[in-house]
Design a protein around this motif. Structure first.
Motif, PDB file in Angstrom:
ATOM      1  N   MET A   1      -3.328  40.915 -86.004  1.00 21.02           N
ATOM      2  CA  MET A   1      -4.158  41.631 -85.021  1.00 21.02           C
ATOM      3  C   MET A   1      -3.323  42.726 -84.356  1.00 21.02           C
ATOM      4  SD  MET A   1      -6.511  40.004 -82.034  1.00 21.02           S
ATOM      5  CE  MET A   1      -5.214  39.211 -81.138  1.00 21.02           C
ATOM      6  N   ASN A   2      -3.951  43.846 -84.141  1.00 22.90           N
ATOM      7  CA  ASN A   2      -3.203  44.964 -83.561  1.00 22.90           C
ATOM      8  C   ASN A   2      -3.643  45.204 -82.109  1.00 22.90           C
ATOM      9  OD1 ASN A   2      -2.116  47.439 -82.869  1.00 22.90           O
ATOM     10  ND2 ASN A   2      -2.396  48.328 -84.899  1.00 22.90           N
ATOM     11  N   ILE A   3      -2.855  44.636 -81.157  1.00 19.79           N
ATOM     12  CA  ILE A   3      -3.153  44.860 -79.733  1.00 19.79           C
ATOM     13  C   ILE A   3      -2.449  46.144 -79.314  1.00 19.79           C
ATOM     14  CG2 ILE A   3      -2.831  43.995 -77.389  1.00 19.79           C
ATOM     15  CD1 ILE A   3      -3.156  41.173 -78.433  1.00 19.79           C
ATOM     16  N   LYS A   4      -3.223  47.077 -78.759  1.00 17.06           N
ATOM     17  CA  LYS A   4      -2.656  48.387 -78.435  1.00 17.06           C
ATOM     18  C   LYS A   4      -2.116  48.463 -76.998  1.00 17.06           C
ATOM     19  CE  LYS A   4      -6.320  50.806 -79.706  1.00 17.06           C
ATOM     20  NZ  LYS A   4      -7.144  51.971 -80.038  1.00 17.06           N
ATOM     21  N   TYR A   5      -2.862  47.909 -76.067  1.00 19.42           N
ATOM     22  CA  TYR A   5      -2.433  47.928 -74.659  1.00 19.42           C
ATOM     23  C   TYR A   5      -3.351  47.013 -73.849  1.00 19.42           C
ATOM     24  CZ  TYR A   5      -6.230  51.386 -74.515  1.00 19.42           C
ATOM     25  OH  TYR A   5      -7.439  52.027 -74.672  1.00 19.42           O
ATOM     26  N   ILE A   6      -2.985  46.774 -72.595  1.00 21.49           N
ATOM     27  CA  ILE A   6      -3.877  45.991 -71.725  1.00 21.49           C
ATOM     28  C   ILE A   6      -4.963  46.944 -71.251  1.00 21.49           C
ATOM     29  CG2 ILE A   6      -4.078  44.683 -69.561  1.00 21.49           C
ATOM     30  CD1 ILE A   6      -1.172  43.766 -69.994  1.00 21.49           C
ATOM     31  N   GLU A   7      -6.196  46.680 -71.689  1.00 24.41           N
ATOM     32  CA  GLU A   7      -7.299  47.588 -71.346  1.00 24.41           C
ATOM     33  C   GLU A   7      -7.693  47.417 -69.887  1.00 24.41           C
ATOM     34  OE1 GLU A   7     -10.594  50.178 -71.456  1.00 24.41           O
ATOM     35  OE2 GLU A   7     -10.641  48.160 -70.671  1.00 24.41           O
ATOM     36  N   HIS A   8      -7.878  46.144 -69.475  1.00 22.81           N
ATOM     37  CA  HIS A   8      -8.171  45.911 -68.053  1.00 22.81           C
ATOM     38  C   HIS A   8      -7.850  44.483 -67.638  1.00 22.81           C
ATOM     39  CE1 HIS A   8     -12.178  44.818 -69.881  1.00 22.81           C
ATOM     40  NE2 HIS A   8     -12.126  43.855 -68.997  1.00 22.81           N
ATOM     41  N   ILE A   9      -7.784  44.321 -66.332  1.00 24.05           N
ATOM     42  CA  ILE A   9      -7.671  42.988 -65.744  1.00 24.05           C
ATOM     43  C   ILE A   9      -8.940  42.799 -64.924  1.00 24.05           C
ATOM     44  CG2 ILE A   9      -6.364  41.554 -64.117  1.00 24.05           C
ATOM     45  CD1 ILE A   9      -3.884  43.229 -65.018  1.00 24.05           C
ATOM     46  N   ASP A  86      -9.296  46.946 -84.334  1.00 21.62           N
ATOM     47  CA  ASP A  86     -10.507  46.672 -85.109  1.00 21.62           C
ATOM     48  C   ASP A  86     -11.030  45.311 -84.649  1.00 21.62           C
ATOM     49  OD1 ASP A  86     -12.290  45.748 -87.006  1.00 21.62           O
ATOM     50  OD2 ASP A  86     -11.177  46.537 -88.720  1.00 21.62           O
ATOM     51  N   ILE A  87     -12.062  45.342 -83.807  1.00 19.22           N
ATOM     52  CA  ILE A  87     -12.490  44.080 -83.170  1.00 19.22           C
ATOM     53  C   ILE A  87     -13.075  43.099 -84.182  1.00 19.22           C
ATOM     54  CG2 ILE A  87     -14.777  44.943 -82.406  1.00 19.22           C
ATOM     55  CD1 ILE A  87     -14.177  43.219 -79.798  1.00 19.22           C
ATOM     56  N   GLU A  88     -13.806  43.591 -85.174  1.00 19.92           N
ATOM     57  CA  GLU A  88     -14.414  42.672 -86.155  1.00 19.92           C
ATOM     58  C   GLU A  88     -13.322  41.896 -86.909  1.00 19.92           C
ATOM     59  OE1 GLU A  88     -15.470  45.819 -85.793  1.00 19.92           O
ATOM     60  OE2 GLU A  88     -17.540  45.550 -85.114  1.00 19.92           O
ATOM     61  N   LEU A 113     -17.762  49.587 -74.316  1.00 12.82           N
ATOM     62  CA  LEU A 113     -16.774  48.906 -75.176  1.00 12.82           C
ATOM     63  C   LEU A 113     -17.437  47.777 -75.956  1.00 12.82           C
ATOM     64  CD1 LEU A 113     -13.665  48.485 -72.823  1.00 12.82           C
ATOM     65  CD2 LEU A 113     -14.123  50.311 -74.459  1.00 12.82           C
ATOM     66  N   HIS A 114     -16.919  47.521 -77.145  1.00 14.27           N
ATOM     67  CA  HIS A 114     -17.332  46.366 -77.936  1.00 14.27           C
ATOM     68  C   HIS A 114     -16.366  45.240 -77.554  1.00 14.27           C
ATOM     69  CE1 HIS A 114     -19.943  48.649 -80.848  1.00 14.27           C
ATOM     70  NE2 HIS A 114     -19.389  49.592 -80.105  1.00 14.27           N
ATOM     71  N   SER A 123      -6.614  29.538 -75.078  1.00 18.20           N
ATOM     72  CA  SER A 123      -5.636  30.563 -74.680  1.00 18.20           C
ATOM     73  C   SER A 123      -4.895  30.149 -73.415  1.00 18.20           C
ATOM     74  CB  SER A 123      -6.331  31.920 -74.492  1.00 18.20           C
ATOM     75  OG  SER A 123      -7.482  31.751 -73.685  1.00 18.20           O
ATOM     76  N   LEU A 124      -4.517  28.864 -73.403  1.00 23.35           N
ATOM     77  CA  LEU A 124      -3.667  28.317 -72.335  1.00 23.35           C
ATOM     78  C   LEU A 124      -4.207  28.624 -70.934  1.00 23.35           C
ATOM     79  CD1 LEU A 124      -0.375  29.360 -74.115  1.00 23.35           C
ATOM     80  CD2 LEU A 124      -1.219  27.031 -73.927  1.00 23.35           C
ATOM     81  N   GLY A 125      -5.545  28.506 -70.809  1.00 28.69           N
ATOM     82  CA  GLY A 125      -6.150  28.617 -69.479  1.00 28.69           C
ATOM     83  C   GLY A 125      -6.422  30.031 -69.006  1.00 28.69           C
ATOM     84  N   VAL A 126      -6.109  31.024 -69.850  1.00 25.67           N
ATOM     85  CA  VAL A 126      -6.355  32.418 -69.438  1.00 25.67           C
ATOM     86  C   VAL A 126      -7.553  32.951 -70.229  1.00 25.67           C
ATOM     87  CG1 VAL A 126      -5.422  34.766 -69.309  1.00 25.67           C
ATOM     88  CG2 VAL A 126      -3.908  32.790 -68.962  1.00 25.67           C
ATOM     89  N   LEU A 127      -8.678  33.152 -69.559  1.00 22.47           N
ATOM     90  CA  LEU A 127      -9.821  33.743 -70.255  1.00 22.47           C
ATOM     91  C   LEU A 127      -9.388  35.116 -70.773  1.00 22.47           C
ATOM     92  CD1 LEU A 127     -12.843  33.716 -71.068  1.00 22.47           C
ATOM     93  CD2 LEU A 127     -13.352  34.690 -68.823  1.00 22.47           C
ATOM     94  N   THR A 128      -9.509  35.297 -72.085  1.00 21.17           N
ATOM     95  CA  THR A 128      -8.980  36.501 -72.727  1.00 21.17           C
ATOM     96  C   THR A 128     -10.089  37.240 -73.454  1.00 21.17           C
ATOM     97  OG1 THR A 128      -6.838  35.404 -73.006  1.00 21.17           O
ATOM     98  CG2 THR A 128      -7.239  37.341 -74.382  1.00 21.17           C
ATOM     99  N   GLU A 129     -10.132  38.536 -73.217  1.00 26.93           N
ATOM    100  CA  GLU A 129     -11.124  39.396 -73.890  1.00 26.93           C
ATOM    101  C   GLU A 129     -10.376  40.313 -74.845  1.00 26.93           C
ATOM    102  OE1 GLU A 129     -13.497  41.670 -71.011  1.00 26.93           O
ATOM    103  OE2 GLU A 129     -13.746  43.288 -72.470  1.00 26.93           O
ATOM    104  N   ILE A 130     -10.966  40.539 -76.007  1.00 31.18           N
ATOM    105  CA  ILE A 130     -10.471  41.633 -76.843  1.00 31.18           C
ATOM    106  C   ILE A 130     -11.573  42.687 -76.851  1.00 31.18           C
ATOM    107  CG2 ILE A 130      -8.827  40.329 -78.253  1.00 31.18           C
ATOM    108  CD1 ILE A 130     -10.955  40.209 -80.468  1.00 31.18           C
ATOM    109  N   CYS A 131     -11.184  43.925 -76.892  1.00 32.63           N
ATOM    110  CA  CYS A 131     -12.206  44.968 -76.830  1.00 32.63           C
ATOM    111  C   CYS A 131     -11.772  46.185 -77.639  1.00 32.63           C
ATOM    112  CB  CYS A 131     -12.494  45.363 -75.384  1.00 32.63           C
ATOM    113  SG  CYS A 131     -11.071  45.896 -74.457  1.00 32.63           S
ATOM    114  N   GLU A 132     -12.786  46.925 -78.066  1.00 35.03           N
ATOM    115  CA  GLU A 132     -12.503  48.137 -78.843  1.00 35.03           C
ATOM    116  C   GLU A 132     -13.399  49.268 -78.357  1.00 35.03           C
ATOM    117  OE1 GLU A 132     -13.232  47.894 -83.087  1.00 35.03           O
ATOM    118  OE2 GLU A 132     -12.393  49.896 -83.405  1.00 35.03           O
ATOM    119  N   ASN A 133     -12.755  50.397 -78.133  1.00 31.16           N
ATOM    120  CA  ASN A 133     -13.501  51.622 -77.836  1.00 31.16           C
ATOM    121  C   ASN A 133     -13.657  52.356 -79.164  1.00 31.16           C
ATOM    122  OD1 ASN A 133     -14.425  54.092 -77.067  1.00 31.16           O
ATOM    123  ND2 ASN A 133     -12.970  54.360 -75.375  1.00 31.16           N
TER     124      ASN A 133
END
Ligand code: CMX
Length: 136
Positions: A1-9, A86-88, A113-114, A123-133
């Motif tokens: 998976m290619n994580i580019k940056y932290i989009e938001h908190i 690539d979110i899919e 955003l998708h 994810s060890l108790g941290v609700l985690t979102e992945i997103c793609e613009n």
């Protein structure tokens, strides 16, 4: 998976009107957008810091995930969102690694955003979102 940056908190708040004053008057940030995301039953407010945003989340329905979160844990950090290439294929990769996805397919979030959420139990108790613009 290619994580580019932290989009938001994402930060759960009871009232955007009240919380916005802290981010603007105390921290000196600028709220550049307020948007309701009907699908997620939240109103959102955005502040940009570099590549990353702070997303305030105010529930618009007592049954919304954010309302339940505030009831159980109070206001505070709700989730972290990673921008992916690539979110899919990212969802497929996570599923193949045995990660429990809340969303098996991307859905539309704020700012067009998708998005897809990983269950905090995976994810060890941290609700985690992945997103793609898709327009980036
Ligand atoms: N961070 C970490 N853990 C969380 C959590 C969060 N934000 N929200 C819930 N949990 C934990 C609860 O503490 C609980 O843990 P325990 O079983 O140990 O008590 C467990 O998850 C189940 O919580 P629940 O209150 O019973 O709630 P649900 O199972 O009904 O839903 C969740 C939990 C994560 C599946 C649901 O909140 C969800 O689908 N979230 C994704 C969508 C979302 O949050 N949307 C709002 C943001 C939208 C946006 O950014 O645009």
């Amino acid at each position: 998976m290619n994580i580019k940056y932290i989009e938001h908190i994402g930060i759960a708040v009871k009232s955007i009107e009240v919380a916005k004053k802290y981010y603007e008057d105390v921290l000196g940030l600028y709220c550049y957008a307020i948007e309701e995301v009907k699908d997620q039953k939240v109103k959102t407010a955005f502040f940009k810091i570099g590549d990353t945003k702070i997303e305030l989340l105010e529930p618009t329905d007592p049954e919304s995930p954010v309302a339940k979160f505030i009831e159980k844990r109070g206001e505070g950090i709700h989730h972290i969102a990673f921008a992916v290439k690539d979110i899919e294929s990212s969802i497929k990769e996570l599923q193949a690694k045995g990660v429990q996805m809340i969303d098996q397919n991307p859905r539309m979030g704020a700012e067009g955003l998708h998005i897809a959420f990983i269950h905090p139990k995976s994810s060890l108790g941290v609700l985690t979102e992945i997103c793609e613009n898709k327009s980036e």
